[in-house]
Structure formats: structure tokens, C-alpha cells
Design an enzyme around this catalytic site. Structure first.
Site, PDB file in Angstrom:
ATOM      1  N   TYR A  82       0.836  -1.204   0.000  1.00 31.92           N
ATOM      2  CA  TYR A  82       0.000   0.000   0.000  1.00 31.92           C
ATOM      3  C   TYR A  82       0.868   1.251   0.000  1.00 31.92           C
ATOM      4  O   TYR A  82       1.966   1.263   0.547  1.00 31.92           O
ATOM      5  CB  TYR A  82      -0.972   0.018   1.190  1.00 31.92           C
ATOM      6  CG  TYR A  82      -0.329   0.012   2.555  1.00 31.92           C
ATOM      7  CD1 TYR A  82       0.081   1.195   3.164  1.00 31.92           C
ATOM      8  CD2 TYR A  82      -0.152  -1.186   3.249  1.00 31.92           C
ATOM      9  CE1 TYR A  82       0.647   1.191   4.420  1.00 31.92           C
ATOM     10  CE2 TYR A  82       0.421  -1.197   4.505  1.00 31.92           C
ATOM     11  CZ  TYR A  82       0.824  -0.005   5.086  1.00 31.92           C
ATOM     12  OH  TYR A  82       1.395  -0.002   6.338  1.00 31.92           O
TER      13      TYR A  82
ATOM     14  N   GLY B 177       7.672   2.058  13.270  1.00 37.14           N
ATOM     15  CA  GLY B 177       6.574   2.278  12.333  1.00 37.14           C
ATOM     16  C   GLY B 177       5.189   2.283  12.941  1.00 37.14           C
ATOM     17  O   GLY B 177       4.197   2.333  12.206  1.00 37.14           O
TER      18      GLY B 177
ATOM     19  N   HIS C   1      -3.875   5.696  15.370  1.00 36.27           N
ATOM     20  CA  HIS C   1      -4.508   6.568  14.388  1.00 36.27           C
ATOM     21  C   HIS C   1      -5.920   6.092  14.056  1.00 36.27           C
ATOM     22  O   HIS C   1      -6.327   4.962  14.376  1.00 36.27           O
ATOM     23  CB  HIS C   1      -3.662   6.645  13.109  1.00 36.27           C
ATOM     24  CG  HIS C   1      -3.538   5.363  12.349  1.00 36.27           C
ATOM     25  ND1 HIS C   1      -4.535   4.881  11.509  1.00 36.27           N
ATOM     26  CD2 HIS C   1      -2.519   4.464  12.272  1.00 36.27           C
ATOM     27  CE1 HIS C   1      -4.139   3.751  10.959  1.00 36.27           C
ATOM     28  NE2 HIS C   1      -2.920   3.465  11.410  1.00 36.27           N
TER      29      HIS C   1
ATOM     30  N   CYS D 146       0.009  -0.989  13.793  1.00 32.84           N
ATOM     31  CA  CYS D 146      -0.548   0.222  14.380  1.00 32.84           C
ATOM     32  C   CYS D 146      -1.765  -0.100  15.240  1.00 32.84           C
ATOM     33  O   CYS D 146      -2.333  -1.186  15.174  1.00 32.84           O
ATOM     34  CB  CYS D 146      -0.949   1.209  13.285  1.00 32.84           C
ATOM     35  SG  CYS D 146       0.452   2.002  12.476  1.00 32.84           S
TER      36      CYS D 146
ATOM     37  N   ASN E 153      -5.418   0.877  15.594  1.00 36.28           N
ATOM     38  CA  ASN E 153      -6.516   1.500  14.845  1.00 36.28           C
ATOM     39  C   ASN E 153      -7.651   1.872  15.792  1.00 36.28           C
ATOM     40  O   ASN E 153      -8.085   1.052  16.607  1.00 36.28           O
ATOM     41  CB  ASN E 153      -7.069   0.541  13.790  1.00 36.28           C
ATOM     42  CG  ASN E 153      -6.112   0.283  12.638  1.00 36.28           C
ATOM     43  OD1 ASN E 153      -6.455  -0.453  11.722  1.00 36.28           O
ATOM     44  ND2 ASN E 153      -4.921   0.860  12.670  1.00 36.28           N
TER      45      ASN E 153
END
Length: 395
Positions: A305, A320, A324, A342, A344
Site C-alpha cells: 500500500y 513504524g 490513528h 498500528c 486502529n
């Protein structure tokens, strides 16, 4: 499922350079011409009894730039002292109240020549004079350092103090640490640790107390850092530690909890790194919020992506990982871990957390199969206290 983007004032202290000619010298003393007859019957003049000496000694070639120029007199009092640089400008200094000494009050320059001239009136009421010159050390190289946090910053309770060197790594780490000072408005136990050849950090044993001020001095000018390299300048900062806010994520629970002052203040459903692929797990460890971006663009060619836009992104690792918004992954949030590492959140929750977050807030992650990423350059809290102290060069 969006993440893994690689982002991410003059004086002090102790010098390792020995001042070879730091002792006082009277070799350049002038002798006043006697006034009137005096001396023995042969008419030989009698020298004034006042004796003027100076440090650095006359003729010194490698004077320490941080050590003051000191002019002293015995058997009399100084009446005039002037130390000038190559341009003829006088450096600042002060005569003692008793008139027995004069001490400079500003640092000297590297590789410069200085001239001193002094006068004194002796107890015999005769005038003595002293003149001489010396040169300061000339570094093979000067190394600059920076300090973080910057002046007037307000940071979270896990924020380390970082001293980073530009253009190389100091060889004498112990000399560096001796030149660094931490002053806090409340007693805090902490220590320096070298997390890379060019970076030394100070972190408290536990999180900082909330709402205190911290002053840092990196008094590196004049400090021999090894190999003929000297500190280019002193650097200082003064910042504030804000309220205590801690994020806790136990990845199997699919919940991100926020604590203020030790009490839970918010709880948000989340989706963390995919459990079945260790490399995609959200790693264990105590991290800190490193940056905040209202809009962030994520790219990861490995996972196919690019140019993916997400809101309310708070970076907590240079490996990384971010906290978010990922409204596109709403079906999994609170139920399944399927991100690439991450955390989410739903958009409203991400915005609420973003607004509450501060650089330096701790993020504690547990329950993952992936260990703390050593590639991150903010890894101060990955070490237990004993291990952290072992990173210091101080003896």
C-alpha cells in the site's frame, strides 16, 4: 491495517585536557625603576617588593579556554589589570575587594592569543608592573551538540532528555557526562545512558513526577571529547513536565485505555497488529508519543500500500507504529487484531485521544508475541533500571 511508515546556549564544566602551564608564573614580571636613591652604597636599584603573577603562565601555548585568567599580587595591591585579545579588546574581569587578585569572567576563544598587563603598588609604596602573553588550545575539530526537549516545551512523564552529537561520536564519554547537569524542581532519581555512539539520554528511574520543571546544561565548550576534538559550545534548555497520562494496551483485549493521574479516564475499542503474523504484531514495550500529525500519509511497499491517508496519527515508535484513525477498518475495531502493527481507532475516538495526547506520554504495550524493536532510536524505557544504569560511562 495501515502502518509501518519510517518517520521520524556559553559554558561549562570539566575538561579532560590538562593545562600544562597552569601554574603561576612571574618570569615576565617587570621591575619598577626605583624612584630616588636607594639600594646599597653602590647605587644599585632596589626592586619593588610587590610580586605579580598570572595564570595561565606567560608563554603558555595551550591554555584551557574554560579556566579563568587570574592575576595575583603579594606584598601590595593591584591597581590596574587588563587582558586583551588579538583585536585589542579587553576581556571582562573583576578585581577582588582586597585588591589581591583579578579574575576574568568570560570564556576564552579557541586558538587565540591574549596579552595581559598589570600594575600594583607595593607595601613599600613602589609600583610594580607585569606583562606577558599566552595562547589557548587549538582543537583538531569542534563538535556540536543539540538538546531535546527544547526551551519552554511541555512534555509527558516518560520524555527522556537527549544530547545528540553532530558530525561524529565523542570518544571520551565520561568527560561528556561530567559536563552534563540536570536540575529539577522536585528531587528525581535518574541516570545518563548511551543509546548510540552519538546520543546520550537521561531518564528518570520511574516516570517523571507531574507538573515539575527541568533545567539541563550541556557545558561542553572547552571539554576535550577525545582525539583532539572539543565541544563547540554550551547548550541549555528548560522545559516542563505536564500532567501524568499513560496509555495501556493489552493487545488480546482489543481495548486502549487511557489513565490520568493513575485513574482510568478513557477506554477506546481498537484493532492492533495481526496476531497470527508475529512481524505484524504491535510490539511489546514502553514507548512514548514521539509526534502528532492531524493528517498522515502511510506507505509500505512490503505490504502493498502507498499514499494511504489517515487522521489523528500519534507516532509511538520509529519501528513504524502509530495510534490513528482507521474508520475503514471499523468492523474489526474492538473485535479483531488485523493491522500491520498500528493501533486502529474509530475516528471520533482517535480525535479525542489525539487532543489529549502530549509528546512524551508513555504507551505501554503488553500481550504481544513481538518483542521491543531495538531499531527504534527512542528505546529508553525498554531497559530495566539496572540495565539502563549500565549504559552510563560514569564511574
Amino acid at each position: 491495517m495501515i502502518e509501518r511508515r519510517t518517520v521520524f546556549k556559553a559554558v561549562a564544566a570539566v575538561s579532560a585536557a590538562a593545562l600544562a602551564a597552569a601554574c603561576s608564573s612571574s618570569s615576565n614580571e617587570g621591575t619598577a625603576t626605583p624612584q630616588g636613591a636607594g639600594g646599597d652604597k653602590g647605587g644599585a636599584p632596589v626592586a619593588p617588593v610587590a610580586k605579580i603573577t598570572a595564570t595561565p603562565a606567560a608563554g603558555a601555548k595551550d591554555a584551557d579556554v574554560r579556566e579563568p585568567v587570574v592575576v595575583k599580587v603579594t606584598e601590595g595591591k593591584l591597581t590596574e589589570v587588563k587582558v586583551t585579545n588579538e583585536g585589542g579588546d579587553a576581556i571582562k574581569g573583576e578585581l577582588s575587594a582586597d585588591g589581591l587578585s583579578w579574575t576574568s569572567s568570560e570564556p576564552l576563544g579557541y586558538g587565540k592569543n591574549y596579552t595581559y598587563a598589570a600594575k600594583a603598588t607595593g607595601t613599600d609604596q613602589r609600583e610594580a608592573e607585569f606583562k606577558g602573553s599566552f595562547a589557548t588550545i587549538s582543537p583538531a575539530k569542534q563538535m556540536r551538540a543539540t538538546l531535546n526537549p527544547g526551551d519552554d516545551a511541555e512534555v509527558g512523564v516518560a520524555m527522556p532528555v537527549s544530547v545528540k552529537f553532530q558530525g561524529g561520536a565523542p570518544k571520551d564519554r565520561a568527560a561528556v557526562e561530567k559536563a552534563l547537569k540536570i536540575k529539577t524542581s522536585k528531587d528525581v532519581e535518574g541516570a545518563w545512558g548511551w543509546i548510540s555512539p552519538t546520543q546520550v539520554d537521561w531518564r528518570p528511574k520511574e516516570y517523571w513526577p507531574a507538573n515539575i520543571t527541568v533545567e539541563v546544561e550541556a557545558n561542553l565548550y572547552g571539554v576535550h571529547l577525545g582525539g583532539g576534538v572539543y565541544g563547540k559550545s554550551d547548550v541549555t534548555t528548560k522545559f516542563k513536565v505536564g500532567r501524568n497520562q499513560v496509555v495501556k494496551i493489552h493487545t488480546p483485549d482489543h481495548v486502549m485505555k487511557v489513565y490520568r493521574g493513575g485513574a482510568e479516564s478513557a477506554s477506546y475499542p481498537c484493532s492492533n497488529g495481526l496476531d497470527s503474523v508475529t512481524d505484524r504484531n504491535t510490539p511489546n514495550g514502553t514507548f512514548i508519543i514521539m509526534s502528532k500529525e492531524p493528517h498522515a500519509v502511510f506507505d509500505n511497499a512490503r505490504y502493498g500500500y502507498t499514499n494511504v491517508n489517515k487522521k489523528w496519527a500519534c507516532r509511538f515508535s520509529n519501528h513504524g507504529e502509530f495510534i490513528h484513525e482507521n474508520q475503514d477498518n471499523a468492523a474489526a475495531i474492538g473485535k479483531t487484531n488485523n493491522s500491520h502493527g498500528c493501533v486502529n481507532l474509530l475516528e471520533a475516538d482517535a480525535k479525542a485521544y489525539f487532543d489529549s495526547a502530549m509528546i512524551g506520554d508513555p504507551v505501554e504495550v503488553t500481550g504481544s508475541n513481538l518483542g521491543s524493536p531495538t531499531s527504534s532510536d527512542v528505546k529508553d524505557w525498554f531497559y530495566d533500571w539496572s540495565s539502563w544504569k549500565s549504559l552510563s560511562a560514569a564511574k
